[in-house]
Design a protein around this motif. Structure first.
Motif, PDB file in Angstrom:
ATOM      1  N   ALA A  46       0.831  -1.210   0.000  1.00 24.89           N
ATOM      2  CA  ALA A  46       0.000   0.000   0.000  1.00 24.89           C
ATOM      3  C   ALA A  46       0.862   1.256   0.000  1.00 24.89           C
ATOM      4  N   VAL A  47       1.887   1.265   0.844  1.00 30.03           N
ATOM      5  CA  VAL A  47       2.768   2.426   0.932  1.00 30.03           C
ATOM      6  C   VAL A  47       3.517   2.635  -0.385  1.00 30.03           C
ATOM      7  N   LEU A  48       3.962   1.553  -0.993  1.00 26.43           N
ATOM      8  CA  LEU A  48       4.680   1.670  -2.261  1.00 26.43           C
ATOM      9  C   LEU A  48       3.750   2.065  -3.415  1.00 26.43           C
ATOM     10  N   GLU A  49       2.523   1.573  -3.390  1.00 26.52           N
ATOM     11  CA  GLU A  49       1.552   1.885  -4.439  1.00 26.52           C
ATOM     12  C   GLU A  49       1.064   3.336  -4.342  1.00 26.52           C
ATOM     13  N   ARG A  50       0.916   3.842  -3.126  1.00 26.49           N
ATOM     14  CA  ARG A  50       0.353   5.184  -2.910  1.00 26.49           C
ATOM     15  C   ARG A  50       1.247   5.985  -1.951  1.00 26.49           C
ATOM     16  N   PRO A  51       2.484   6.278  -2.372  1.00 26.66           N
ATOM     17  CA  PRO A  51       3.432   6.912  -1.447  1.00 26.66           C
ATOM     18  C   PRO A  51       3.042   8.316  -0.988  1.00 26.66           C
ATOM     19  N   LYS A  52       2.284   9.032  -1.776  1.00 28.65           N
ATOM     20  CA  LYS A  52       1.930  10.406  -1.414  1.00 28.65           C
ATOM     21  C   LYS A  52       0.442  10.589  -1.157  1.00 28.65           C
ATOM     22  N   ASP A  53      -0.326   9.513  -1.283  1.00 23.60           N
ATOM     23  CA  ASP A  53      -1.774   9.593  -1.154  1.00 23.60           C
ATOM     24  C   ASP A  53      -2.248   9.135   0.221  1.00 23.60           C
ATOM     25  N   THR A  54      -3.415   9.589   0.591  1.00 19.08           N
ATOM     26  CA  THR A  54      -4.069   9.117   1.803  1.00 19.08           C
ATOM     27  C   THR A  54      -4.526   7.679   1.602  1.00 19.08           C
ATOM     28  N   ILE A  55      -4.310   6.866   2.615  1.00 17.38           N
ATOM     29  CA  ILE A  55      -4.767   5.475   2.590  1.00 17.38           C
ATOM     30  C   ILE A  55      -5.767   5.305   3.730  1.00 17.38           C
ATOM     31  N   HIS A  56      -6.953   4.821   3.393  1.00 15.55           N
ATOM     32  CA  HIS A  56      -8.010   4.575   4.385  1.00 15.55           C
ATOM     33  C   HIS A  56      -7.876   3.133   4.856  1.00 15.55           C
ATOM     34  N   LEU A  57      -7.500   2.972   6.119  1.00 19.28           N
ATOM     35  CA  LEU A  57      -7.199   1.658   6.681  1.00 19.28           C
ATOM     36  C   LEU A  57      -8.358   1.203   7.568  1.00 19.28           C
ATOM     37  N   TYR A  58      -9.073   0.195   7.109  1.00 13.09           N
ATOM     38  CA  TYR A  58     -10.194  -0.355   7.874  1.00 13.09           C
ATOM     39  C   TYR A  58      -9.650  -1.349   8.896  1.00 13.09           C
ATOM     40  N   CYS A  59      -9.814  -1.005  10.167  1.00 14.92           N
ATOM     41  CA  CYS A  59      -9.263  -1.778  11.281  1.00 14.92           C
ATOM     42  C   CYS A  59     -10.393  -2.480  12.013  1.00 14.92           C
ATOM     43  N   ARG A  60     -10.537  -3.756  11.783  1.00 10.38           N
ATOM     44  CA  ARG A  60     -11.531  -4.557  12.486  1.00 10.38           C
ATOM     45  C   ARG A  60     -10.988  -5.971  12.554  1.00 10.38           C
ATOM     46  N   GLY A  61     -10.851  -6.492  13.753  1.00  9.30           N
ATOM     47  CA  GLY A  61     -10.338  -7.845  13.877  1.00  9.30           C
ATOM     48  C   GLY A  61      -9.901  -8.151  15.298  1.00  9.30           C
ATOM     49  N   ASP A  62      -9.365  -9.356  15.469  1.00  7.26           N
ATOM     50  CA  ASP A  62      -9.049  -9.871  16.799  1.00  7.26           C
ATOM     51  C   ASP A  62      -7.600  -9.690  17.230  1.00  7.26           C
ATOM     52  N   GLY A  63      -6.757  -9.111  16.422  1.00  8.89           N
ATOM     53  CA  GLY A  63      -5.366  -8.907  16.831  1.00  8.89           C
ATOM     54  C   GLY A  63      -4.413  -9.768  16.048  1.00  8.89           C
ATOM     55  N   GLY A  64      -3.272 -10.061  16.640  1.00  6.71           N
ATOM     56  CA  GLY A  64      -2.280 -10.862  15.931  1.00  6.71           C
ATOM     57  C   GLY A  64      -0.915 -10.768  16.582  1.00  6.71           C
ATOM     58  N   ALA A 115       5.572   6.435   9.248  1.00  5.97           N
ATOM     59  CA  ALA A 115       6.521   6.992   8.285  1.00  5.97           C
ATOM     60  C   ALA A 115       5.786   7.560   7.065  1.00  5.97           C
ATOM     61  N   HIS A 116       4.741   6.869   6.619  1.00  2.00           N
ATOM     62  CA  HIS A 116       3.940   7.337   5.483  1.00  2.00           C
ATOM     63  C   HIS A 116       3.208   8.620   5.849  1.00  2.00           C
ATOM     64  N   GLY A 117       2.595   8.646   7.031  1.00  2.96           N
ATOM     65  CA  GLY A 117       1.971   9.847   7.561  1.00  2.96           C
ATOM     66  C   GLY A 117       0.576  10.185   7.094  1.00  2.96           C
ATOM     67  N   LYS A 118       0.028   9.413   6.157  1.00  2.00           N
ATOM     68  CA  LYS A 118      -1.288   9.765   5.619  1.00  2.00           C
ATOM     69  C   LYS A 118      -2.270   8.604   5.703  1.00  2.00           C
ATOM     70  N   PHE A 119      -2.223   7.865   6.802  1.00  2.00           N
ATOM     71  CA  PHE A 119      -3.193   6.793   7.014  1.00  2.00           C
ATOM     72  C   PHE A 119      -4.353   7.324   7.840  1.00  2.00           C
ATOM     73  N   VAL A 120      -5.562   7.058   7.377  1.00  2.00           N
ATOM     74  CA  VAL A 120      -6.769   7.362   8.128  1.00  2.00           C
ATOM     75  C   VAL A 120      -7.314   6.045   8.637  1.00  2.00           C
ATOM     76  N   GLY A 121      -7.337   5.877   9.955  1.00  2.00           N
ATOM     77  CA  GLY A 121      -7.884   4.667  10.551  1.00  2.00           C
ATOM     78  C   GLY A 121      -9.399   4.749  10.585  1.00  2.00           C
ATOM     79  N   ILE A 122     -10.040   3.700  10.137  1.00  2.27           N
ATOM     80  CA  ILE A 122     -11.505   3.637  10.148  1.00  2.27           C
ATOM     81  C   ILE A 122     -11.890   2.408  10.956  1.00  2.27           C
ATOM     82  N   LEU A 123     -12.760   2.633  11.945  1.00  2.00           N
ATOM     83  CA  LEU A 123     -13.140   1.565  12.864  1.00  2.00           C
ATOM     84  C   LEU A 123     -14.623   1.240  12.730  1.00  2.00           C
ATOM     85  N   PRO A 124     -14.941   0.236  11.912  1.00  2.00           N
ATOM     86  CA  PRO A 124     -16.325  -0.231  11.803  1.00  2.00           C
ATOM     87  C   PRO A 124     -16.507  -1.480  12.648  1.00  2.00           C
TER      88      PRO A 124
END
Length: 179
Positions: free
Chosen positions: A32-50, A64-73
């Motif tokens: 994702a970071v390599l594909e969209r190095p300067k763009d905002t990435i919307h990261l859907y965070c839902r799960g049990d961990g790891g 480091a990327h700095g443009k991740f928007v965490g989305i919690l559904p």
């Protein structure tokens, strides 16, 4: 990354974390970071961990990327919650919940005393860094988060949407991704 996931990332800047955080998840975030190095990435965070190692590697990439928007559904527990907290901004929905716990090293059949001590030190390091990430994202300090993490000795310390908003960990929102 399957074709649908790649299409969502490439065409909409959306990355959906899988149910369990592992090395393959780390590879997805690198892609994702390599594909969209300067763009905002919307990261859907839902799960049990790891896995903790992969979680902190993902957090390094996100920050480091700095443009991740965490989305919690819905529910993000353990590693998913910490990754969500590491995003530059965070959006939650009405039924969002997050859960934290102390890091536990498991699935080890036999270890000697020095190895046990080393694992304990690693777990303490991971708990402290999780608290630092949470403190950086909220109105609360590291000690507040260490107390919350430590209080989850028999499970998870849960926060509902109202508490998430109260501590400044997320803001209520609507779907951000538009065509």
């Amino acid at each position: 990354m399957n074709e649908l996931a790649w299409d969502l990332l490439k065409n909409r800047g959306v990355l959906i974390l899988p149910e369990e955080i592992d090395h393959e998840t780390y590879q997805m975030v690198v892609s994702a970071v390599l594909e969209r190095p300067k763009d905002t990435i919307h990261l859907y965070c839902r799960g049990d961990g790891g896995y903790t190692r992969d979680t902190f590697s993902i957090i390094d990439l996100i920050q480091a990327h700095g443009k991740f928007v965490g989305i919690l559904p819905g529910v993000a527990a353990s590693s998913h919650a910490i990754i969500f907290a590491a995003c530059a901004s965070r959006i939650i929905y009405d039924y969002s919940n997050i859960g934290f716990h102390r890091v536990v090293t498991s699935n080890i059949p036999y270890v000697d005393a020095p190895a046990m001590q080393q694992m304990g030190e690693y777990n303490e390091w991971a708990d402290r860094n999780s608290a630092k990430i949470l403190a950086a994202a909220t109105n609360e300090d590291v000690d507040y988060w260490m107390e919350k993490i430590a209080s989850a000795t028999l499970g998870l310390y849960w926060m509902d949407a109202a508490e998430i908003i109260r501590v400044g960990l997320g803001k209520p929102g609507t779907l951000l991704v538009q065509r």
